[in-house]
Every structure is written in C-alpha cells, then in structure tokens.
Design a protein around this motif. Structure first.
Motif, PDB file in Angstrom:
ATOM      1  N   ARG A 198     -12.888  -2.246   7.236  1.00 55.39           N
ATOM      2  CA  ARG A 198     -11.621  -2.895   7.587  1.00 55.39           C
ATOM      3  C   ARG A 198     -11.867  -4.276   8.209  1.00 55.39           C
ATOM      4  O   ARG A 198     -11.110  -5.227   7.967  1.00 55.39           O
ATOM      5  CB  ARG A 198     -10.844  -2.027   8.568  1.00 55.39           C
ATOM      6  N   ARG A 223       2.688   4.870  -4.322  1.00 55.59           N
ATOM      7  CA  ARG A 223       1.856   6.034  -4.622  1.00 55.59           C
ATOM      8  C   ARG A 223       1.703   6.292  -6.119  1.00 55.59           C
ATOM      9  O   ARG A 223       0.752   6.923  -6.548  1.00 55.59           O
ATOM     10  CB  ARG A 223       2.456   7.281  -3.961  1.00 55.59           C
ATOM     11  N   ARG A 275      -9.723   2.731  -0.794  1.00 57.82           N
ATOM     12  CA  ARG A 275      -9.147   3.453   0.337  1.00 57.82           C
ATOM     13  C   ARG A 275      -7.629   3.591   0.272  1.00 57.82           C
ATOM     14  O   ARG A 275      -6.949   3.486   1.284  1.00 57.82           O
ATOM     15  CB  ARG A 275      -9.537   2.782   1.672  1.00 57.82           C
ATOM     16  N   ARG A 276      -7.076   3.838  -0.882  1.00 59.56           N
ATOM     17  CA  ARG A 276      -5.648   4.124  -0.922  1.00 59.56           C
ATOM     18  C   ARG A 276      -5.350   5.117  -2.032  1.00 59.56           C
ATOM     19  O   ARG A 276      -5.922   5.038  -3.124  1.00 59.56           O
ATOM     20  CB  ARG A 276      -4.822   2.847  -1.102  1.00 59.56           C
ATOM     21  N   LEU A 316      -3.441   6.603  -5.140  1.00 64.21           N
ATOM     22  CA  LEU A 316      -2.612   6.026  -6.191  1.00 64.21           C
ATOM     23  C   LEU A 316      -2.773   6.850  -7.465  1.00 64.21           C
ATOM     24  O   LEU A 316      -3.889   7.184  -7.856  1.00 64.21           O
ATOM     25  CB  LEU A 316      -3.023   4.573  -6.452  1.00 64.21           C
ATOM     26  N   GLU A 352      -4.989  11.271   0.084  1.00 64.27           N
ATOM     27  CA  GLU A 352      -4.727  10.690   1.396  1.00 64.27           C
ATOM     28  C   GLU A 352      -5.467  11.449   2.490  1.00 64.27           C
ATOM     29  O   GLU A 352      -6.042  10.854   3.405  1.00 64.27           O
ATOM     30  CB  GLU A 352      -3.223  10.699   1.669  1.00 64.27           C
ATOM     31  N   ALA A 411      -7.140   1.746  -6.104  1.00 62.17           N
ATOM     32  CA  ALA A 411      -7.153   3.126  -5.618  1.00 62.17           C
ATOM     33  C   ALA A 411      -8.508   3.498  -5.041  1.00 62.17           C
ATOM     34  O   ALA A 411      -8.603   4.327  -4.128  1.00 62.17           O
ATOM     35  CB  ALA A 411      -6.787   4.084  -6.749  1.00 62.17           C
ATOM     36  N   PRO A 415       0.798  -1.236   0.000  1.00 65.85           N
ATOM     37  CA  PRO A 415       0.000   0.000   0.000  1.00 65.85           C
ATOM     38  C   PRO A 415       0.825   1.276   0.000  1.00 65.85           C
ATOM     39  O   PRO A 415       0.281   2.360  -0.225  1.00 65.85           O
ATOM     40  CB  PRO A 415      -0.827  -0.123   1.290  1.00 65.85           C
ATOM     41  N   SER A 416       2.141   1.169   0.229  1.00 65.83           N
ATOM     42  CA  SER A 416       2.966   2.381   0.228  1.00 65.83           C
ATOM     43  C   SER A 416       3.208   2.925  -1.176  1.00 65.83           C
ATOM     44  O   SER A 416       3.650   4.077  -1.328  1.00 65.83           O
ATOM     45  CB  SER A 416       4.317   2.100   0.895  1.00 65.83           C
ATOM     46  N   THR A 444      -1.951  12.791  -4.800  1.00 65.06           N
ATOM     47  CA  THR A 444      -2.022  11.681  -3.840  1.00 65.06           C
ATOM     48  C   THR A 444      -2.027  12.193  -2.397  1.00 65.06           C
ATOM     49  O   THR A 444      -2.661  11.592  -1.522  1.00 65.06           O
ATOM     50  CB  THR A 444      -0.860  10.685  -4.034  1.00 65.06           C
TER      51      THR A 444
END
Length: 298
Positions: free
Chosen positions: A150, A47, A74-75, A77, A127, A71, A44-45, A123
């Motif tokens: 989650r 970007r 919930r992340r 990208l 975030e 994306a 998930p890191s 991004t």
C-alpha cells in the motif's frame, strides 16, 4: 452489488440495467470501453464487470485482461463476457483473457441472476481471502507485506514533487511489560496501541511492538504534529494487569518524502530517527534530519 456493464448498444445496456436495478444492484453502464476501464480503475467498489466482446476502442478481450490484472491487485472482481455469437472459440478466448463466465447477449433474467449469485459467492470469498492475507491477526492492521504494498502504491501517486510522511513507532520497555506482566498483557498493550494508530493513513504492524504509518499528502511538520498527538494518547492508555493498570509509552521517528525517494529509504530514515528517540530517553518524537542521517549511517 456494484456492477459495470459495457456494450456498444445503448438498447442492450438499458435491457440489462432494467434487470439489475430492481434487485438492488448499483449499475454503471458504458458504451466506451476506454471510459469503462478508467472508471473501473478508480472505483474499487465494483464487484462485477459484464462486458460485450464487441466493444471499442479497447476490445472486449483486452478489457477482460485489464480487469483481471486489477483483480490480482488486491481487489475482488468477477468478469462476465457476453456475445451474440456464442461459440467454442469465443468462449475459449474470453476465459483465456481472464473472464470468469460467459453469457449470450442479451441475457435472460433467470440466467443472469443465477450467474450474479455465483459472482457474489466468489467475490465474497475473494474478499475474505484478501483480508486474511493482508491483515495482522493480533491487531487487525495491515501486515508487513500488505503495508509495504500500500505504501508503494501511495508513493507512485505522490510522485517526485508530492508530499508524504512516514512514522515509525515502538512501544517503550515492551520486554519489561512481557517479563513483569505476562504475554497476555503484552498482547493487550499491542492491541490498545494499534487501535489508536489505525484511524488515519496507511497503518501496519511491522512485527513485535513496532508500527508504521504513512500519511500521503502530509508535510514533515504535519507528520511531527500527528506523531505528537499519538504520543500523548498512548500516555493516557492503561492496560489491565494482574497487579493493577499498566502504563504505556511510545517512541516515534518521522521522515518526509523527497525527490527520487523510495519507500524503503523513507522508512529507513524514520527508523534512524526512531532509534534516536529510543536512545535519548524514549517517549518522544524525533524527525529525520540530514545531520542525523549522516551520523547514523557513517
């Protein structure tokens, strides 16, 4: 930023990596798009994804689409596609497949870095929007919707035969705290308890003075022990009030994951156990058991 590059040519990968690493970016390069997608799923890191349209075995357009679905989950990208044949059709297909930008291959240094600056701005904004959408503003924990999302993800990973424990907790006599000391003290009590609860597992504030914790990989006995430690920590809390320190206590209900379980069912059983804890004296931990469930659902 953490950047992924996907291209069938190792020469192109080396050229782009050489442009990025001196600027402090972390870079992972792939010639196999299927391996790249697996890495993206598990990291998930990342970007920024920079992918050629001419990759295999998953096409560049398919990779863009799969990345866009990630994306949306919930992340943040940013997806940049690149092709040696820049034309209107390629550009339209890339954008329709979820790409944010399009660049010629191999990219020039000045243009690439400018597009990455745009990616960093976007991004960072994504975030922050995700954080605002998922966070309870009083405590900083997950809000109800994000917590359930989650928890369902954790349940999918747990499967039928894995272990997972749910804990529901409620601050005892919270209405009395608000009535006797004011809502500011009540808010401080919620924040103090949330700070204790937020160190491990998936933790959310479901509303008011009620909290939920999901502990993937933990048995019922481990969940009971964890709730017991939290109960003692809460008893040691003191919140400043107008007439002196305010003591706190919490009641806990614990349930364990079982075959063909749902997150809603897991939490319902923890809620029944919590109700039992509240009605039999408070400031205690009660675990969901078959006879208790039958008694409360009859």
């Amino acid at each position: 930023m953490h950047i992924m590059i996907v291209d069938s040519s190792r020469v192109v990968l080396k050229i782009i990596t050489a442009l990025l690493e001196p600027r402090g970016h972390a870079v992972n390069a792939f010639t196999d798009s299927e391996e790249a997608l697996a890495f993206l799923n598990n990291t998930p890191s990342v970007r920024v994804l920079i992918t050629s349209l001419e990759v295999r075995p998953i096409s560049g357009l398919e990779l863009c689409w799969s990345a866009r679905l990630l994306a949306e989950a919930r992340r943040p990208l940013y997806v940049i596609t690149m092709s040696s044949a820049r034309n209107a059709r390629n550009l339209a297909e890339a954008l329709d497949s979820g790409a944010d930008d399009f660049i010629e291959k191999p990219p020039g240094a000045e243009e690439l870095h400018a597009r990455l600056r745009a990616a960093e701005r976007l991004t960072t904004m994504q975030e922050e929007l995700i954080r605002l959408a998922e966070t309870d503003p009083l405590t900083g924990l997950l809000n109800r919707r994000a917590f359930f999302g989650r928890a369902r993800d954790a349940a999918d990973r747990t499967g039928n035969h894995g272990q997972m424990t749910a804990i529901l907790a409620d601050i005892d006599h919270f209405k009395r705290i608000n009535d006797e000391h004011g809502h500011d003290v009540g808010d401080a009590a919620i924040q103090a308890v949330a700070k204790l609860f937020g160190a491990e597992g998936i933790v959310g504030r479901l509303g008011g003075e009620e909290f939920a914790i999901v502990l993937p990989g933990r048995s019922l006995e481990e969940g009971e022990a964890f709730a017991g430690r939290l109960r003692l920590l809460v008893r040691d809390l003191r919140v400043r009030g107008a007439r002196g320190p305010v003591r706190l206590a919490c009641s806990f209900g614990v349930s364990a994951w079982s075959e063909s379980e749902t997150v809603e069912g897991l939490l319902k059983r923890a809620d029944i156990a919590l109700y039992e804890a509240k009605t039999t004296g408070r400031d205690r931990v009660v675990s969901a058991a078959t006879d208790l469930i039958l008694a409360r659902t009859a």
